[in-house]
Scaffold this motif. Structure first.
Motif, short mmCIF file in Angstrom:
data_model
loop_
_atom_site.label_atom_id
_atom_site.label_comp_id
_atom_site.label_asym_id
_atom_site.label_seq_id
_atom_site.Cartn_x
_atom_site.Cartn_y
_atom_site.Cartn_z
N VAL A 54 -62.25 -21.85 76.82
CA VAL A 54 -60.93 -21.14 76.54
C VAL A 54 -61.31 -19.85 76.90
N ALA A 55 -60.52 -19.07 77.69
CA ALA A 55 -60.82 -17.79 78.19
C ALA A 55 -59.90 -16.84 77.31
N MET A 85 -66.32 -22.06 81.31
CA MET A 85 -65.32 -21.35 82.01
C MET A 85 -64.20 -22.05 82.17
N PRO A 86 -62.83 -21.80 81.79
CA PRO A 86 -61.80 -22.83 82.20
C PRO A 86 -61.34 -22.72 83.56
N TRP A 130 -61.81 -14.38 82.32
CA TRP A 130 -60.53 -13.85 81.97
C TRP A 130 -59.42 -14.63 81.93
N PRO A 131 -58.44 -14.53 81.21
CA PRO A 131 -57.29 -15.27 81.39
C PRO A 131 -56.45 -14.97 82.87
N THR A 162 -54.04 -14.50 89.39
CA THR A 162 -54.06 -13.26 88.86
C THR A 162 -54.84 -12.91 87.65
N LEU A 163 -56.03 -12.17 87.47
CA LEU A 163 -56.85 -12.12 86.45
C LEU A 163 -56.09 -11.00 85.61
N ASP A 164 -55.86 -11.47 84.05
CA ASP A 164 -55.49 -10.71 83.26
C ASP A 164 -56.76 -9.70 82.57
#
Length: 642
Positions: A400-401, A472-473, A492-493, A517-519
Motif C-alpha cells: 500500500v502506498a 510497491m503497488p 507514492w499514491p 500522476t504521483l501525489d
C-alpha cells in the motif's frame, strides 16, 4: 472402483508433471533458443513444432511392443526430467533437459492412450489440480522456486506418479479415440484461458476501479475455485439430458469469442464460460468401451500378458489420436504467440481451437446409458476447489502506498525491460529482478515487457509477484492484449490513470503509453508515463515515438513530467528526436554512452528516461546484471522548488 481411481490418479499426476515441464520448455524457446529477439520467429516455431512431429512416431512403437512398455519407460524419463528441472542450471542444459522431458511426456501420453479407453476423468483431474496448485503457489511454481521444500514436494509427486504407472492395466475397449484427440486442444485452451490463475487475477483487477480491492489475494483469485469446480463437475457428470448436449460447446465458443475480443473487463466471463464448456465437451466424448461396459471388467486388473497379446491396433489408433491432439496444441500455441513477432492477426486462433473441440465433442455418439466413472463428481470438484481456496493463505501481503511527511525533494526513477521475468540464463528470476531494482532504492519504477498470464511464458502474474517482493503497488497498462504491456510501481499514491494505444501499424503486438500522476503531498504532483515502443518488423518506431511525446506533454499540462521505458531507438535517431523536439530533456545525457542491450554485452542505447526541463537529473546509471536481456536505467530527479 479403488483400482480405477488409482490409475486415474496416475494419469492426473502425469498431466501435472507434463504441464510443469511445459512451463519451463515454452519460455525456453524464447529466452534460450531465441536470443534477444535476433532469432527468427519462424525458426523458433520450427524448433517447437519438430518435437511434436517426432512424437508422431510413438504410436508405431506402441503397435510393435505394446503400450505398457512404452508408457512405463517414458514415465521414468518424464519423472527424472521433471525432478531435475527443479533448480535447473539454466541456459542450454535447461532447454535440452526440458526438451527431453517434453518428448518423454508426449511418448508417455501415447503409451497411456494405448492402454486407456476412458481418459476423461484423469485428464480433467490433472488439469484441475494443476490450476489449483498453481493458484496456491501464487503462480510461482515449484519448478522455479527451488529449495528443500520444492525438491521434497516434487519428489513426492514423482514417486506417486511412478507407483501408479507400475500398476497393471485393465483391458481397454476399442473406444477413447475422440477423448484422446481432445487432450491437446483442451490443454491449450485451459492454459491460455480456462484454468489460468494468473489470467483470473489480472481479469479481476479490471473489474474494480482503482485496483486496491482487486489486488487482495482472496478477491483476485476468487474465479479460480469456481472455474475448477465448474470444469470438474461438467467433465465428470456430463449432460443429464440429450437436449443439453449443445450447451457445453456453445459455452466454450462463447468464452473463446469473449477472450478473443481482448478486453480486460471480459476476461472473467471468458474464463468461466470456457471452463464449463471445456469440461462439458470432454464429457460428451467420455463413453466406455466394450471391456469397461461389462461389470466383470472392473473385478480385477488384466494380467501382464494382456499387453503382449492385446489389440495393439486399437492402442495405436488412440496413440495417433493423442499425438495428433498434442500437435494441434503446439500449432495453436505457435500460431497465436508468433503473431506478436511476425505481425499478423491472431484473435481467431482460440476461437478456431474451440471450434475444433466443440465439433469433435458433438460428433461423439451419445451412449444409451452413462455409467459412473472412477471419481464422484461433486466430492472431487469440492476437494480440488478447496485446494484452490488455500491460495490466500500463502499469498504475500498487498503493498500500500502512502504519503510520507511532506513532498520529497528528489525522486529516484528506475526504468527496466524485464523480459517477462526471465533472465539471460532462461530461468524465471524474481530474485534477480527484485535485487536489481531494489538496489537503486527507487521511488517509482517503470517496467516494460510485463506479462500477467501468457501460457507461452509459463502463466505467471509476473507483475503481481514482483510488486509483492518490492513492496510497491502497481498500475498496469495493457498493450498487446489485457495481460501484456507496461507498468508503473510507486511508493507514492497515484491518481488520474490513463492508457493510450499507440499506432500498431497492423501488428497485434501493439504498444501503449501508461500515464499516472504521483501525489507527492501538499498539492505537489508529478506526471509519469511508461511505454515500450514496439513497431512491427518492417516499420520503425517514429510514429509511436511521436504519439507518446504528444500524449505525455498533453497529459502533464505543465506539471513536472517523466517519460521512460524501452524505446527501441538510439540517441540521434529520428524517433529519439521526437521526444527532444517536444521539449523533453534526455535525463541520461551526462552518462552517455550508456548501453543497455543486450545485458551480457551491452552495445545499444535503447532504454531511456526523458524529463521536462524543470527536473534536474543526477546519478544516471545502467547497473550490470543478467536478470533480463536489458539493463535497467536509473536516475535521481530533483523536483523544481515550490
Amino acid at each position: 472402483m479403488r483400482y480405477r481411481q488409482l490409475t486415474t490418479g496416475s494419469l492426473a499426476l502425469g498431466v501435472v508433471l507434463l504441464i510443469d515441464v511445459l512451463r519451463v520448455w515454452l519460455p525456453g524457446i524464447i529466452t534460450i533458443f531465441g536470443q534477444a529477439a535476433s532469432t527468427p520467429a519462424e525458426l523458433m516455431g520450427a524448433f517447437a513444432l519438430g518435437w511434436f512431429v517426432l512424437a508422431m512416431a510413438a504410436p508405431a512403437l506402441v503397435r510393435r511392443v505394446g503400450p505398457r512398455w512404452v508408457a512405463g519407460t517414458a514415465a521414468v524419463l518424464l519423472a527424472v526430467a521433471r525432478l531435475a528441472l527443479t533448480s535447473a542450471p539454466g541456459g542450454r542444459p535447461q532447454l535440452w533437459l526440458a526438451t527431453a522431458g517434453l518428448l518423454a511426456g508426449l511418448v508417455w501420453l501415447v503409451g497411456v492412450a494405448g492402454g486407456t479407453d476412458r481418459p476423461v476423468p484423469g485428464l480433467a483431474l490433472g488439469l484441475a489440480v494443476n490450476a489449483a496448485v498453481h493458484a496456491t503457489l501464487d503462480t510461482y511454481d515449484l519448478v522455479w522456486r527451488g529449495g528443500a521444500v520444492a525438491w521434497l514436494l516434487s519428489a513426492v509427486a514423482v514417486v506417486l506418479f511412478l507407483l501408479g504407472t507400475a500398476l497393471p492395466a485393465a483391458p481397454p475397449g476399442p473406444g477413447g479415440v475422440r477423448s484422446w484427440l481432445l487432450a491437446g486442444p483442451v490443454l491449450l485452451l485451459a492454459g491460455m484461458v480456462a484454468l489460468a490463475p494468473a489470467l483470473a487475477e489480472a481479469g479481476m483487477s479490471y473489474l474494480v476501479a482503482g485496483g486496491d480491492v482487486a489486488r487482495s489475494p482472496l478477491f483476485g483469485l476468487a474465479p479460480v475455485p469456481v472455474a475448477v469446480a465448474g470444469f470438474l463437475l461438467a467433465a465428470l457428470a456430463g449432460p443429464t439430458r440429450r437436449w443439453g448436449r449443445p450447451l457445453g460447446p456453445a459455452a466454450l465458443l462463447a468464452g473463446a469469442v469473449l477472450f478473443a475480443l481482448d478486453r480486460g473487463d471480459l476476461l472473467v466471463a471468458a474464463i468461466l464460460l470456457t471452463t464449463v464448456g471445456l469440461g462439458a465437451c470432454l464429457a460428451l466424448t467420455d463413453a466406455p468401451g466394450r471391456a469397461e461396459a461389462a461389470p466383470a471388467a472392473e473385478a480385477a486388473p488384466a494380467p501382464a500378458a494382456t499387453d503382449v497379446g492385446g489389440d495393439h491396433g486399437a492402442a495405436a489408433r488412440r496413440g495417433y489420436a493423442v499425438a495428433t491432439g498434442m500437435l494441434l496444441f503446439v500449432l495453436g500455441a505457435v500460431g497465436y504467440y508468433s503473431a506478436y513477432d511476425l505481425g499478423y492477426p491472431n484473435a481467431a486462433v482460440p476461437v478456431v481451437v474451440a471450434g475444433v473441440v466443440a465439433a469433435v465433442a458433438l460428433a461423439a455418439r451419445p451412449s444409451g446409458h452413462r455409467r459412473p466413472g472412477p471419481l464422484p463428481p461433486l466430492r472431487t470438484a469440492g476437494a480440488v476447489a478447496a485446494l484452490a481456496l488455500l491460495a490466500p493463505l500463502f499469498a504475500d501481503e498487498v503493498a500500500v502506498a502512502s504519503n510520507r511527511e511532506g513532498p520529497p525533494e528528489r525522486l529516484r526513477v528506475v526504468a527496466y525491460n524485464i523480459r517477462m521475468g526471465f533472465g539471460l540464463d532462461g530461468r524465471f528470476d524474481l530474485a534477480g529482478l527484485t535485487a536489481a531494482i531494489d538496489r537503486q532504492r527507487p521511488d517509482v519504477v517503470l517496467l516494460s515487457e510485463v506479462d500477467r498470464g501468457w501460457l507461452l511464458n509459463g502463466g505467471h502474474d509476473t507483475l503481481d509477484l514482483l510488486s509483492d517482493r518490492l513492496g510497491m503497488p502497481y498500475v498496469f497498462g495493457p498493450a498487446a492484449d489485457p495481460v501484456w504491456g507496461d507498468a508503473v510501481l510507486s511508493r507514492w499514491p497515484v491518481t488520474d490513470l490513463r492508457s493510450r494505444p499507440l499506432p500498431s501499424l497492423g501488428a497485434p503486438t501493439g504498444a501503449q503509453a501508461l500515464a499516472v500522476t504521483l501525489d507527492l503531498g501538499d498539492g505537489v504532483r508529478c506526471a509519469v508515463v511508461s511505454t515500450h515502443l514496439q513497431p512491427p518488423p518492417d516499420a520503425g518506431p517514429v510514429a509511436q515515438a511521436r504519439a507518446v511525446a504528444d500524449f505525455a506533454t498533453g497529459y502533464a499540462a505543465g506539471r513536472p513530467l517523466v517519460v521512460a521505458g524501452d524505446l527501441n531507438t538510439e540517441p540521434g535517431d529520428e524517433a529519439f528526436a521526437q521526444f527532444t523536439s517536444a521539449g523533453l530533456v534526455d535525463a541520461l545525457a551526462v552518462a552517455r554512452p550508456l548501453a543497455t542491450s543486450p545485458a551480457d554485452d551491452p552495445r545499444q542505447q535503447i532504454d531511456h528516461v526523458f524529463v521536462s526541463p524543470g527536473l534536474t537529473a543526477s546519478d544516471p546509471v545502467a547497473p550490470r546484471g543478467e536478470a533480463s536481456d536489458h539493463l535497467p536505467v536509473a536516475v535521481t530527479l530533483t523536483l523544481p522548488p515550490r
